[in-house]
Design an enzyme around this catalytic site. Structure first.
Site, PDB file in Angstrom:
ATOM      1  N   LYS A 103      -1.162  11.539 -11.734  1.00 54.93           N
ATOM      2  CA  LYS A 103      -1.331  10.415 -10.815  1.00 54.93           C
ATOM      3  C   LYS A 103      -0.522   9.213 -11.259  1.00 54.93           C
ATOM      4  O   LYS A 103      -0.602   8.781 -12.411  1.00 54.93           O
ATOM      5  CB  LYS A 103      -2.817  10.042 -10.777  1.00 54.93           C
ATOM      6  CG  LYS A 103      -3.140   8.820  -9.931  1.00 54.93           C
ATOM      7  CD  LYS A 103      -3.224   9.163  -8.461  1.00 54.93           C
ATOM      8  CE  LYS A 103      -3.292   7.898  -7.629  1.00 54.93           C
ATOM      9  NZ  LYS A 103      -4.363   7.870  -6.678  1.00 54.93           N
ATOM     10  N   HIS A 178      -3.764   8.573   0.284  1.00 53.11           N
ATOM     11  CA  HIS A 178      -4.473   7.643   1.192  1.00 53.11           C
ATOM     12  C   HIS A 178      -3.523   6.729   1.967  1.00 53.11           C
ATOM     13  O   HIS A 178      -3.551   5.513   1.792  1.00 53.11           O
ATOM     14  CB  HIS A 178      -5.533   6.839   0.433  1.00 53.11           C
ATOM     15  CG  HIS A 178      -5.155   6.286  -0.913  1.00 53.11           C
ATOM     16  ND1 HIS A 178      -4.021   5.549  -1.117  1.00 53.11           N
ATOM     17  CD2 HIS A 178      -5.769   6.374  -2.117  1.00 53.11           C
ATOM     18  CE1 HIS A 178      -3.954   5.209  -2.394  1.00 53.11           C
ATOM     19  NE2 HIS A 178      -5.002   5.702  -3.023  1.00 53.11           N
TER      20      HIS A 178
HETATM   21  C1  NCD Z   1     -10.524   3.088  -6.024  1.00 57.61           C
HETATM   22  C2  NCD Z   1     -11.576   2.938  -7.111  1.00 57.61           C
HETATM   23  O1  NCD Z   1     -12.526   2.176  -6.927  1.00 57.61           O
HETATM   24  O2  NCD Z   1     -11.478   3.637  -8.122  1.00 57.61           O
HETATM   25  N1  NCD Z   1     -10.712   2.061  -5.045  1.00 57.61           N
HETATM   26  C3  NCD Z   1     -10.297   2.111  -3.764  1.00 57.61           C
HETATM   27  O3  NCD Z   1     -10.432   1.112  -3.052  1.00 57.61           O
HETATM   28  N2  NCD Z   1      -9.785   3.206  -3.248  1.00 57.61           N
HETATM   29  C4  NCD Z   1      -9.172   3.031  -6.637  1.00 57.61           C
HETATM   30  C5  NCD Z   1      -8.096   3.564  -5.724  1.00 57.61           C
HETATM   31  O4  NCD Z   1      -8.048   4.745  -5.381  1.00 57.61           O
HETATM   32  O5  NCD Z   1      -7.226   2.786  -5.335  1.00 57.61           O
HETATM   33 ZN    ZN Z   2      -8.506   6.569  -4.892  1.00 57.29          ZN
END
Ligand code: NCD
Ligand code: ZN
Length: 349
Positions: A103, A178
């Site tokens: 990652k 995402h």
């Molecule tokens: C994720 C986390 O809280 O670990 N938060 C999020 O808003 N998605 C981190 C991430 O995947 O960016």
């Molecule tokens: Zn995430």
């Protein structure tokens, strides 16, 4: 496969991006993901992050120990890349079946990413090795410069980082994680078959207005942040298109209620308890229920070169109420869709 319009049966899905945390939170949330999904790609952004094969193997053991008895679930581990990532440890961890992927968090992009990569140039030898061994790179695609508007950070990342990266490593398998913008969809569509993307349920359901309905709504805040409606519509089209480049990744990211409802609330939406139901609602709204199986259960496995799950799961058209809160070992979590109802539920076998 559609049995009737009131019931669909699909292969058991996988979640190609989830935060299971550690300790008491892991114990509380692991069962939600394991009950819905056959496998999941486990994010390595613990504190400290999972940067070695040894720490990933230990984390995998803690996940297995946290699963409810009788769970049929396989965690797929990832390595958190840093500026001084060790290509040999990564490659041997991959060969030993400990690491499925690695990652890339740009430094300070999101929760627990302070150790992330400050410049992709620093990890070029590692990426070359990954390209060589066919190990996927999972990318949190946002620049972190404070002079770039937060709503533009994904689109700017494509221009400044991703395009160059793909030119330098044309054979590297990349999952753009995402995705939240029409630019990302356009980029993924026009890239080769080695570039794919995950899409969360929340980015299919909400646009940026959701963070400000009658006041600040911290439970709609995540990273990358939700964008304008035109972007949500582009994501819905991509997810339900049938393209093998798009697959399910919840980015379920639990934070305790007090950490969300705070003067500096954490980023993350906890959607694991009703994730498949949340996606099913979208596919129905788009008239694409027959494509849910590809997105949820087939495209991701094919991209990762893994077999699809043999088990099947049925969804039935029957409203399910999402609770306002969920107890997590004494802590309180607010789930995505809290207090609302979803039109499809997972049928009990
Ligand atoms: C994720 C986390 O809280 O670990 N938060 C999020 O808003 N998605 C981190 C991430 O995947 O960016
Ligand atoms: Zn995430």
């Amino acid at each position: 496969m559609t049995d009737t319009t009131n019931r669909i049966t699909i292969r058991r899905p996988d979640d190609w991006h989830v935060h299971l945390r550690d300790g008491a939170m892991l114990e509380a949330v692991a069962g939600f993901t394991a009950s819905q999904f056959g496998r999941a790609i486990i994010m390595p952004n613990l504190s400290p992050p999972v940067t070695s094969a040894a720490s990933a193997a230990a984390y995998r053991d803690r996940i297995m120990a946290a699963l409810p008895a009788g769970s049929d679930f396989t965690p797929l581990m990832t390595c958190y890349l840093t500026d001084d990532a060790d290509a040999d440890d990564l490659a041997s961890g991959h060969a030993d079946g400990i690491f499925t992927a690695a990652k890339l968090y740009p430094a300070n992009a999101t929760t627990n990413s302070a150790h992330g990569v400050t410049d992709v140039a620093h990890i070029m030898p590692v990426l070359e090795r990954m390209q060589h061994i066919g190990m996927p790179l999972l990318v949190h695609g946002e620049v972190t410069n404070s002079d770039i508007d937060i709503f533009d950070r994904e689109a700017v990342f494509i221009e400044r980082v991703l395009k160059k990266l793909i030119r330098a490593m044309p054979g590297l398998k990349i999952v753009f994680e995402h995705i939240t913008t029409a630019q990302a969809v356009q980029f993924v569509d026009s890239a080769g078959p080695n570039v794919a993307a995950t899409i969360t349920p929340h980015h299919l359901h909400i646009n940026r207005n959701a963070m400000f309905v009658g006041g600040m709504r911290p439970h709609a805040y995540c990273l990358p942040v939700a964008k304008r409606e035109q972007h949500r519509l582009a994501l819905r089209k991509a997810a339900t298109s049938g393209s093998p480049k798009y697959f399910l990744g919840t980015d379920s990211a639990p934070h305790e209620i007090h950490a969300k409802e705070s003067a500096c609330g954490c980023a993350g939406i906890f959607n694991a308890p009703f994730a498949l139901e949340s996606y099913a609602a979208i596919f129905e709204e788009e008239g694409a229920l027959e494509r849910l199986e590809g997105f949820a259960s087939v495209h991701g496995a094919n991209f990762y070169g893994l077999p699809v799950n043999e088990a099947m799961v049925s969804l039935e058209r029957s409203e399910i109420a999402v609770p306002d809160t969920i107890d997590a070992n004494g802590a309180t979590l607010v789930p995505f869709h809290a207090g609302a109802a979803l039109p499809w539920r997972i049928a009990q076998a």
